[in-house]
Design a protein around this motif. Structure first.
Motif, short mmCIF file in Angstrom:
data_model
loop_
_atom_site.label_atom_id
_atom_site.label_comp_id
_atom_site.label_asym_id
_atom_site.label_seq_id
_atom_site.Cartn_x
_atom_site.Cartn_y
_atom_site.Cartn_z
N ASP A 238 0.85 -1.19 0.00
CA ASP A 238 0.00 0.00 0.00
C ASP A 238 0.89 1.23 0.00
O ASP A 238 1.91 1.27 0.69
CB ASP A 238 -0.89 -0.02 1.24
CG ASP A 238 -1.97 1.04 1.21
OD1 ASP A 238 -2.08 1.76 0.19
OD2 ASP A 238 -2.72 1.16 2.20
N THR B 25 1.54 -2.67 4.55
CA THR B 25 0.37 -1.80 4.55
C THR B 25 0.48 -0.80 5.69
O THR B 25 0.27 -1.15 6.85
CB THR B 25 -0.92 -2.62 4.66
OG1 THR B 25 -2.03 -1.74 4.78
CG2 THR B 25 -0.90 -3.57 5.84
N LYS C 263 -11.01 -9.06 6.74
CA LYS C 263 -12.28 -9.55 6.19
C LYS C 263 -12.09 -10.59 5.10
O LYS C 263 -13.05 -11.14 4.59
CB LYS C 263 -13.08 -8.36 5.63
CG LYS C 263 -13.43 -7.31 6.68
CD LYS C 263 -14.15 -6.13 6.05
CE LYS C 263 -14.47 -5.06 7.08
NZ LYS C 263 -15.13 -3.87 6.46
N ARG D 259 -1.37 1.68 6.52
CA ARG D 259 -2.61 2.29 7.02
C ARG D 259 -3.44 1.29 7.84
O ARG D 259 -3.56 0.12 7.48
CB ARG D 259 -3.47 2.79 5.86
CG ARG D 259 -2.77 3.79 4.95
CD ARG D 259 -3.66 4.13 3.77
NE ARG D 259 -2.95 4.84 2.74
CZ ARG D 259 -2.79 6.16 2.72
NH1 ARG D 259 -3.30 6.89 3.68
NH2 ARG D 259 -2.12 6.73 1.74
N SER D 260 -4.03 1.79 8.90
CA SER D 260 -4.88 0.95 9.74
C SER D 260 -6.10 0.46 8.96
O SER D 260 -6.59 -0.65 9.18
CB SER D 260 -5.32 1.72 10.99
OG SER D 260 -5.94 2.95 10.64
N SER D 261 -6.59 1.27 8.02
CA SER D 261 -7.76 0.88 7.24
C SER D 261 -7.46 -0.34 6.36
O SER D 261 -8.33 -1.18 6.12
CB SER D 261 -8.22 2.04 6.35
OG SER D 261 -7.17 2.49 5.51
N SER D 262 -6.22 -0.45 5.89
CA SER D 262 -5.84 -1.60 5.06
C SER D 262 -5.80 -2.88 5.89
O SER D 262 -6.17 -3.95 5.40
CB SER D 262 -4.47 -1.35 4.41
OG SER D 262 -4.51 -0.22 3.57
N SER E 132 -9.16 -3.49 -5.42
CA SER E 132 -9.45 -3.73 -4.01
C SER E 132 -8.43 -4.71 -3.44
O SER E 132 -7.78 -5.46 -4.18
CB SER E 132 -10.86 -4.31 -3.86
OG SER E 132 -10.90 -5.65 -4.36
N ASP F 66 -3.43 8.05 10.43
CA ASP F 66 -3.99 6.76 10.02
C ASP F 66 -2.88 5.83 9.54
O ASP F 66 -3.13 4.66 9.24
CB ASP F 66 -5.05 6.94 8.93
CG ASP F 66 -4.49 7.54 7.65
OD1 ASP F 66 -3.51 8.31 7.74
OD2 ASP F 66 -5.03 7.25 6.57
N TRP F 67 -1.65 6.32 9.50
CA TRP F 67 -0.50 5.48 9.20
C TRP F 67 0.01 4.88 10.51
O TRP F 67 0.24 5.59 11.49
CB TRP F 67 0.62 6.29 8.55
CG TRP F 67 0.39 6.56 7.09
CD1 TRP F 67 -0.67 7.21 6.53
CD2 TRP F 67 1.27 6.21 6.02
NE1 TRP F 67 -0.52 7.28 5.18
CE2 TRP F 67 0.66 6.68 4.84
CE3 TRP F 67 2.50 5.57 5.94
CZ2 TRP F 67 1.24 6.50 3.58
CZ3 TRP F 67 3.09 5.40 4.70
CH2 TRP F 67 2.46 5.86 3.53
N ALA G 87 -7.68 -3.44 8.48
CA ALA G 87 -9.09 -3.78 8.71
C ALA G 87 -9.68 -4.50 7.50
O ALA G 87 -10.43 -5.47 7.65
CB ALA G 87 -9.88 -2.51 9.02
N ALA G 88 -9.34 -4.04 6.29
CA ALA G 88 -9.85 -4.70 5.08
C ALA G 88 -9.28 -6.11 4.94
O ALA G 88 -9.98 -7.04 4.53
CB ALA G 88 -9.49 -3.86 3.85
#
Length: 340
Positions: free
Chosen positions: A74, A131, A142, A133-136, A111, A194-195, A138-139
């Motif tokens: 990322d 990655t 899943k 980022r914390s959002s990555s 994605s 967010d990093w 989380a993805a």
């Protein structure tokens, strides 16, 4: 006369000259434990003498493994992720593995699931996720993944293997250096929170500053770019109360020094600046930048070692944090006495 492909040495020649079975040669090549050191050394000496190179296709057929590691990256344009990818490629190649990589966050609509599908279609044996980022993360949680997964992130994870450069140690070294020079009012110019690395450095800064009794002041959250830090510095109209700035990466540190210079403030006579990363140009800006060096080469080796152990169902190495190093240059000095 150079060897032709037909004349290239094979594993049975290595075994015969080393006085071992071809299975023993295979185990040495795959770094299996429980092989006598004298035997390992004898096999490696013959391999070097013959300039033997394993046939990757044959190995894959024999082991049902592709000898390939997938890397999902990322924000690959940033210094940390791209340096990590290069280190992984070098370490994998040195271990007889190939790397397939896919970058996210470069403006396309790919994605994480689609990227993973692309990599697994190439028959990868394991996945390394770079990655920031914390959002990555989380993805990623899943997605159902049936191969070993390692994530390069500063904190341990209950789901994945992890390895990281030691953000806390690097930040501690930077703050301790400034305090040792006499600074007691230090601003932190952070990266995007967010990093994961930026957040880890921000937390470590506050913890170490509090331990030293350094003045608590709100951080400034940047975007990793020199332009942001330059604009921030250009907005300073009077010499601030703080005497030093700990900057979360070198690119912002260079922009900050440029902006301070254009405002007429002297670095380090009036404001000291410490960066993070030790990018190639850090030693050549004016003044040369004091910064924290991250050992990406060691990070790559550790990540590949852990993934190989997982692939080969061996004990996972316990090294999960790579030490940092402070490089003291000319952008830091003792705090100014009074005023300008």
């Amino acid at each position: 006369m150079p060897n032709t492909s037909a004349e290239r040495p094979n594993i049975r020649q290595v075994a015969r000259l080393a006085g071992v079975s071809h299975m023993t040669v295979s185990r040495v090549l795959n770094d299996y434990p429980h092989i006598k050191e004298a035997t390992r050394r004898r096999v490696l000496d013959v391999i070097e003498e013959l300039d033997y190179r394993p046939n990757m296709a044959a190995r894959a057929l024999a082991t049902q493994k592709s000898q390939r590691i997938g890397v999902l990256v990322d924000s690959a344009i940033e210094f940390g992720p791209t340096s990590t990818l290069r280190a992984l490629e070098f370490a994998a190649r040195s271990s007889g593995y190939a790397v397939s990589s896919i970058a996210l966050g470069d403006g396309d609509d790919l994605s994480p699931q689609e990227a993973l599908d692309n990599l697994t279609a190439q028959g990868i044996d394991a996945l390394c996720v770079v990655t920031p980022r914390s959002s990555s993360i989380a993805a990623l949680r899943k997605i159902s993944i049936s191969i070993p997964v390692l994530v390069v992130k500063p904190d341990k994870d209950p789901t994945f293997l992890t390895v990281s450069l030691d953000q806390q140690e690097g930040t501690t070294l930077a703050v301790d250096h400034l305090v040792s020079l006499g600074h007691r009012d230090i601003l932190h110019l952070a990266g995007p929170l967010d990093w994961l690395d930026a957040r880890a450095r921000e937390r470590a800064f506050h913890a170490r500053a509090k331990a030293w009794g350094v003045r608590e002041r709100p951080i400034v959250v940047g975007d990793w770019t020199a332009d942001f830090a330059y604009d921030f510095a250009k907005g300073i109209h009077e010499l601030p109360d703080y005497t030093a700035v700990f900057v979360a990466n070198d690119e912002m540190a260079v922009g900050l020094i440029h902006g301070l210079h254009d405002r007429g403030f002297s670095v380090p006579d009036e404001i000291s600046v410490v960066g993070f990363d030790d990018v190639p140009l850090a030693a050549h800006v004016l003044p040369p930048l004091t910064t924290v060096r991250q050992n990406f080469r060691a990070l790559g080796v550790s990540a590949v070692d852990m993934l190989r152990a997982a692939i080969e169902e061996r004990e996972i190495p316990r090294v999960t944090r790579i030490p940092a190093e402070l490089l003291v240059r000319s952008s830091t000095g003792a705090p100014r006495k009074t005023g300008r």
